[in-house]
Design a protein around this motif. Structure first.
Motif, short mmCIF file in Angstrom:
data_model
loop_
_atom_site.label_atom_id
_atom_site.label_comp_id
_atom_site.label_asym_id
_atom_site.label_seq_id
_atom_site.Cartn_x
_atom_site.Cartn_y
_atom_site.Cartn_z
N GLY A 109 5.27 -2.05 1.56
CA GLY A 109 4.36 -1.06 1.01
C GLY A 109 3.42 -1.62 -0.04
N GLY A 110 3.31 -2.96 -0.11
CA GLY A 110 2.41 -3.60 -1.06
C GLY A 110 2.98 -3.76 -2.46
N ASP A 111 4.25 -3.40 -2.65
CA ASP A 111 4.85 -3.44 -3.98
C ASP A 111 4.93 -4.87 -4.51
OD1 ASP A 111 6.17 -2.68 -6.29
OD2 ASP A 111 8.14 -2.81 -5.36
N LYS A 115 3.50 -2.66 -13.36
CA LYS A 115 4.14 -2.48 -12.05
C LYS A 115 3.06 -1.94 -11.12
CE LYS A 115 8.38 -0.75 -9.92
NZ LYS A 115 7.80 -0.53 -8.56
N ALA A 116 2.73 -2.73 -10.11
CA ALA A 116 1.59 -2.37 -9.26
C ALA A 116 1.89 -2.69 -7.80
CB ALA A 116 0.33 -3.12 -9.71
N ALA A 117 1.02 -2.18 -6.95
CA ALA A 117 1.07 -2.47 -5.51
C ALA A 117 -0.36 -2.73 -5.05
CB ALA A 117 1.68 -1.29 -4.74
N HIS A 118 -0.51 -3.41 -3.93
CA HIS A 118 -1.87 -3.66 -3.44
C HIS A 118 -1.88 -3.70 -1.92
CE1 HIS A 118 -1.93 -8.25 -2.47
NE2 HIS A 118 -0.71 -7.80 -2.35
N ILE A 119 -3.08 -3.54 -1.41
CA ILE A 119 -3.33 -3.70 0.02
C ILE A 119 -4.36 -4.83 0.14
CG2 ILE A 119 -4.06 -2.60 2.16
CD1 ILE A 119 -3.54 0.12 0.82
N SER A 152 -7.86 0.94 -7.88
CA SER A 152 -9.03 0.14 -8.22
C SER A 152 -10.13 0.25 -7.17
CB SER A 152 -8.63 -1.34 -8.36
OG SER A 152 -8.34 -1.89 -7.06
N ASP A 153 -11.34 -0.19 -7.55
CA ASP A 153 -12.37 -0.47 -6.56
C ASP A 153 -11.97 -1.75 -5.84
OD1 ASP A 153 -13.93 1.70 -7.35
OD2 ASP A 153 -14.93 0.53 -8.94
N PRO A 154 -12.65 -2.13 -4.75
CA PRO A 154 -12.33 -3.39 -4.08
C PRO A 154 -12.42 -4.58 -5.04
CG PRO A 154 -13.75 -2.06 -2.70
CD PRO A 154 -13.70 -1.38 -4.03
N VAL A 155 -11.40 -5.41 -5.02
CA VAL A 155 -11.33 -6.59 -5.89
C VAL A 155 -11.24 -7.84 -5.01
CG1 VAL A 155 -10.00 -7.80 -7.68
CG2 VAL A 155 -10.16 -5.28 -7.70
N GLN A 156 -12.15 -8.79 -5.24
CA GLN A 156 -12.15 -10.00 -4.43
C GLN A 156 -11.47 -11.16 -5.17
OE1 GLN A 156 -15.99 -11.73 -3.50
NE2 GLN A 156 -15.23 -12.64 -1.59
N VAL A 215 -7.05 -3.72 -2.68
CA VAL A 215 -7.06 -2.36 -3.24
C VAL A 215 -5.77 -2.25 -4.03
CG1 VAL A 215 -7.06 0.10 -2.76
CG2 VAL A 215 -8.36 -1.46 -1.29
N ILE A 216 -5.88 -1.99 -5.33
CA ILE A 216 -4.73 -2.07 -6.23
C ILE A 216 -4.40 -0.68 -6.77
CG2 ILE A 216 -3.78 -3.17 -8.29
CD1 ILE A 216 -6.11 -5.23 -8.00
N ARG A 217 -3.12 -0.37 -6.79
CA ARG A 217 -2.66 0.86 -7.44
C ARG A 217 -1.68 0.50 -8.55
NH1 ARG A 217 1.09 5.05 -4.31
NH2 ARG A 217 2.52 3.27 -4.59
N LEU A 218 -1.95 0.95 -9.75
CA LEU A 218 -1.06 0.71 -10.88
C LEU A 218 -0.05 1.85 -10.97
CD1 LEU A 218 -0.26 -0.89 -13.43
CD2 LEU A 218 -1.92 0.51 -14.69
N ALA A 219 1.22 1.52 -10.88
CA ALA A 219 2.26 2.56 -10.93
C ALA A 219 2.59 2.93 -12.38
CB ALA A 219 3.51 2.07 -10.22
N GLU A 220 2.90 1.93 -13.20
CA GLU A 220 3.23 2.20 -14.60
C GLU A 220 3.15 0.92 -15.41
OE1 GLU A 220 7.46 2.98 -15.35
OE2 GLU A 220 7.83 2.58 -13.21
N THR A 221 3.19 1.07 -16.72
CA THR A 221 3.21 -0.08 -17.62
C THR A 221 4.36 0.09 -18.61
OG1 THR A 221 1.75 0.96 -19.26
CG2 THR A 221 0.70 -0.34 -17.51
N ARG A 222 4.73 -1.01 -19.27
CA ARG A 222 5.75 -0.98 -20.30
C ARG A 222 5.54 -2.17 -21.23
NH1 ARG A 222 10.93 -2.84 -16.50
NH2 ARG A 222 10.37 -5.06 -16.37
N ILE A 223 6.11 -2.08 -22.42
CA ILE A 223 6.05 -3.19 -23.35
C ILE A 223 7.21 -4.14 -23.03
CG2 ILE A 223 6.18 -3.90 -25.77
CD1 ILE A 223 3.61 -2.43 -24.95
#
Length: 289
Positions: A186-188, A145-149, A214-218, A225-233
């Motif tokens: 909000g980038g969700d 579950k992530a969001a990005h700009i 994250s660092d800038p990702v092209q 710019v990525i933010r990881l909120a959480e992970t799950r199986i």
């Protein structure tokens, strides 16, 4: 050819007034009608119930809305008319007609062989084995579950990261700066698993811990710019939830294996066709020679 046939049937059906369904006197006495039941003869040529049902099976779904008596009479009229025209052809069939007939016969034969090969592959045991291999015995799958700009340049991305380090709110920055469709939210990006995002994005997400940025990702879309909120199986599905998917995979595998076997034992020479300019396929006038 088949589309023209449908159009002709449609015209016939629309012009057909509702009539009572026919009664097959002999069949009523002997039992239910079969595909061999003769429904009409035209100058001695028999038209069977099987002919009618085969034609009905190829009609578009909207014909099912017609009353049975209208559909029955329209199809029978159509076959009778076609038989009359066939019996009284005043010229040889055109080259285009002959080639189309050959193609349709080839296609129908191939379709029936495909149904035979793929049908035999869809056993309960094969489905269960495919399910167990994919879902029960396969590796666990992580969902993110992530969001990005999303911005246009690396410099913009680095500036946003600097603001985040100074305590800026990720959601508000995404709403203000992101050019992606998720920006207003909000980038969700919600939940996703491996393979659902483009590779550089997916790789970056896989290196993050929950709450990390994250660092800038092209990617081809710009800089993220990525933010990881959480992970799950990822929860393993029930058999019925994926039955159609597994059936299609088994069909494809069976057909691929069958074709490979046929091609390995066949002598196929394409050299004469390879010498042609592919644009010749558009020379429809060749069928008129």
């Amino acid at each position: 050819m088949f589309n023209r046939l449908k159009a002709t049937i449609a015209a016939t059906l629309l012009a057909t007034a509702p009539l009572a369904l026919p009664v097959w006197a002999d069949d009523v006495a002997e039992g239910a009608p079969t595909a061999e039941t003769v429904v009409a003869t035209v100058n001695g040529t028999e038209i069977t119930l099987g002919h009618m049902i085969a034609l009905r099976a190829g009609l578009p779904e909207q014909f099912a809305q017609l009353p049975p008596e209208v559909l029955y009479q329209g199809i029978l009229d159509q076959i009778v008319q076609q038989t009359l025209l066939q019996q009284n052809m005043t010229a040889e069939m055109s080259q285009a007609g002959q080639l189309t007939l050959e193609n349709e016969r080839r296609a129908i034969s191939a379709s029936e062989e495909i149904a035979r090969v793929t049908g035999s592959a869809l056993t309960d045991a094969a489905l269960r084995a495919a399910f167990d291999e994919r879902y029960l015995n396969g590796p666990e799958e992580t969902e993110y579950k992530a969001a990005h700009i999303l911005v246009e340049t690396q410099e913009e991305a680095e500036a946003l990261i600097a603001e985040l380090k100074d305590g800026a709110d990720f959601t508000e920055l995404a709403k203000e700066h992101s050019t992606g469709p998720s920006g207003p939210g909000g980038g969700d990006l919600g939940w996703f698993s491996d393979g659902m995002m483009v590779e550089p994005f997916q790789e970056a997400v896989g290196t993050l811990e929950a709450g990390g940025v994250s660092d800038p990702v092209q990617t081809q879309f710009g800089w993220h710019v990525i933010r990881l909120a959480e992970t799950r199986i990822k929860e393993r599905p029930e058999m019925e939830d994926v039955r159609l998917e597994l059936e299609e995979e088994l069909r494809q595998a069976a057909m691929t294996a069958h074709l490979e076997q046929l091609q390995a034992g066949a002598k196929i020479d394409r050299t004469s066709g390879d010498a042609l300019d592919p644009a010749v396929l558009n020379q429809f006038d060749l069928l008129e020679e």
